[in-house]
Scaffold this motif. Structure first.
Motif, PDB file in Angstrom:
ATOM      1  N   UNK A  29       0.845  -1.200   0.000  1.00 37.53           N
ATOM      2  CA  UNK A  29       0.000   0.000   0.000  1.00 37.53           C
ATOM      3  C   UNK A  29       0.881   1.251   0.000  1.00 37.53           C
ATOM      4  N   UNK A  30       0.430   2.287  -0.688  1.00 38.26           N
ATOM      5  CA  UNK A  30       1.132   3.576  -0.706  1.00 38.26           C
ATOM      6  C   UNK A  30       0.129   4.655  -1.072  1.00 38.26           C
ATOM      7  N   UNK A  31       0.147   5.762  -0.344  1.00 39.61           N
ATOM      8  CA  UNK A  31      -0.808   6.838  -0.617  1.00 39.61           C
ATOM      9  C   UNK A  31      -0.118   8.077  -1.157  1.00 39.61           C
ATOM     10  N   UNK A  32       1.192   8.007  -1.390  1.00 38.01           N
ATOM     11  CA  UNK A  32       1.925   9.140  -1.954  1.00 38.01           C
ATOM     12  C   UNK A  32       3.102   8.612  -2.754  1.00 38.01           C
ATOM     13  N   UNK A  33       3.636   9.479  -3.635  1.00 38.53           N
ATOM     14  CA  UNK A  33       4.815   9.100  -4.411  1.00 38.53           C
ATOM     15  C   UNK A  33       5.998   8.845  -3.485  1.00 38.53           C
ATOM     16  N   UNK A  34       6.127   9.647  -2.434  1.00 35.50           N
ATOM     17  CA  UNK A  34       7.234   9.450  -1.488  1.00 35.50           C
ATOM     18  C   UNK A  34       7.167   8.070  -0.835  1.00 35.50           C
ATOM     19  N   UNK A  35       5.965   7.641  -0.432  1.00 33.36           N
ATOM     20  CA  UNK A  35       5.817   6.311   0.166  1.00 33.36           C
ATOM     21  C   UNK A  35       6.178   5.232  -0.848  1.00 33.36           C
ATOM     22  N   UNK A  36       5.719   5.392  -2.080  1.00 35.22           N
ATOM     23  CA  UNK A  36       6.015   4.407  -3.115  1.00 35.22           C
ATOM     24  C   UNK A  36       7.511   4.348  -3.395  1.00 35.22           C
ATOM     25  N   UNK A  37       8.151   5.512  -3.490  1.00 33.84           N
ATOM     26  CA  UNK A  37       9.593   5.544  -3.744  1.00 33.84           C
ATOM     27  C   UNK A  37      10.373   4.877  -2.614  1.00 33.84           C
ATOM     28  N   UNK A  38       9.902   5.031  -1.384  1.00 29.88           N
ATOM     29  CA  UNK A  38      10.570   4.390  -0.245  1.00 29.88           C
ATOM     30  C   UNK A  38      10.485   2.870  -0.344  1.00 29.88           C
ATOM     31  N   UNK A  39       9.332   2.357  -0.805  1.00 28.38           N
ATOM     32  CA  UNK A  39       9.184   0.914  -0.990  1.00 28.38           C
ATOM     33  C   UNK A  39      10.164   0.417  -2.044  1.00 28.38           C
ATOM     34  N   UNK A  40      10.250   1.144  -3.162  1.00 24.71           N
ATOM     35  CA  UNK A  40      11.158   0.738  -4.242  1.00 24.71           C
ATOM     36  C   UNK A  40      12.609   0.755  -3.756  1.00 24.71           C
ATOM     37  N   UNK A  89      -7.307  -4.660 -12.829  1.00 30.75           N
ATOM     38  CA  UNK A  89      -7.865  -5.173 -11.579  1.00 30.75           C
ATOM     39  C   UNK A  89      -8.488  -4.067 -10.726  1.00 30.75           C
ATOM     40  N   UNK A  90      -8.449  -2.831 -11.208  1.00 27.83           N
ATOM     41  CA  UNK A  90      -9.121  -1.689 -10.566  1.00 27.83           C
ATOM     42  C   UNK A  90      -8.657  -1.512  -9.117  1.00 27.83           C
ATOM     43  N   UNK A  91      -7.344  -1.342  -8.973  1.00 25.71           N
ATOM     44  CA  UNK A  91      -6.741  -1.148  -7.657  1.00 25.71           C
ATOM     45  C   UNK A  91      -6.008   0.187  -7.649  1.00 25.71           C
ATOM     46  N   UNK A  92      -5.937   0.827  -6.491  1.00 22.78           N
ATOM     47  CA  UNK A  92      -5.226   2.096  -6.374  1.00 22.78           C
ATOM     48  C   UNK A  92      -4.485   2.154  -5.047  1.00 22.78           C
TER      49      UNK A  92
END
Length: 231
Positions: A29-40, A89-92
């Motif tokens: 799960x990620x609600x911002x680009x910063x959160x997503x970048x941290x996962x990557x 799959x209609x996910x966000x």
């Protein structure tokens, strides 16, 4: 109201092997680009020995922010098919990272597209899904002498009408509240009135977006967390 895309409750992984190349999909799960970048960044650090860490993400209540990256794979063979699976799959509010260890055999563009897409699809099959729905708060103040009976009824009503029952609040009266699909508010008000002979009145409140865990379904013939694609 228009249906909203769903999301996932927690990170999940799925491993796929194709001609000795290993594709490890990680969805979070990620609600911002910063959160997503941290996962990557965390995946890159953890699996530093892998050749590729391809990514796709979709963010926003209406899935209006999307991005993908092939990370050195031939253009359009990794990030794009991963993103297409998320869209389909209609996910966000989710980021997908597929880490690949090369097995020595070239898979070709079509093989890469299938492998990266299948890895993300497998992870989604293994995930715990959360539906985002519009629910309206309905409250009912009941005398303490009636509260137990009304509360027991509301438990059953919520289970059969996909509503969410809040914790009761006890003061001079018992305040009972539910989160109800907007189209069922009138039904609930009528049912409470019928149960109590009109002594308890249901009051409609605000409508908000609510995260509701989806009932788990068997969606894949493979055990969660592993898979093999035919050459």
């Amino acid at each position: 109201m228009d249906a909203l895309p769903a999301t996932i409750a927690a990170p999940v992984e799925y491993r796929l092997e194709v001609k000795r190349s290993v594709f490890l999909a990680h969805l979070a799960p990620a609600v911002s680009v910063d959160e997503a970048d941290a996962v990557v960044a965390a995946r890159r650090k953890e699996h530093w020995d892998a050749r590729h860490h391809c990514t796709a993400l979709i963010l926003g209540p209406h899935a209006d922010r999307q991005r993908s990256n092939d990370d050195g794979e031939p253009a359009g063979t990794a990030g794009a098919p991963m993103l297409e699976v998320l869209r389909h799959r209609e996910v966000t509010d989710v980021v997908a990272v597929v880490t690949r260890w090369f097995g020595g055999t070239l898979l070709g563009a079509g093989g890469l597209v299938r492998a990266y897409g299948s890895a993300v699809s497998g992870a989604l099959d293994a995930a715990t899904w959360v539906d985002r729905v519009h629910l309206t708060r309905v409250t009912a103040d009941a005398p303490h002498a009636e509260a137990g009976r009304v509360l027991a009824y509301l438990h059953t009503w919520a289970d059969t009408h996909r509503a969410v029952l809040d914790e009761p609040e006890y003061g001079s009266v018992a305040r009972l509240s539910l989160r109800v699909p907007p189209e069922l508010v009138a039904t609930l008000r009528a049912d409470i009135a019928a149960l109590t002979g009109g002594a308890v009145r249901a009051v409609e409140g605000e409508t908000v977006v609510f995260d509701r865990p989806r009932a788990q379904e068997h969606v894949s013939g493979m055990p969660a967390g592993c898979g093999t694609m035919a050459p």
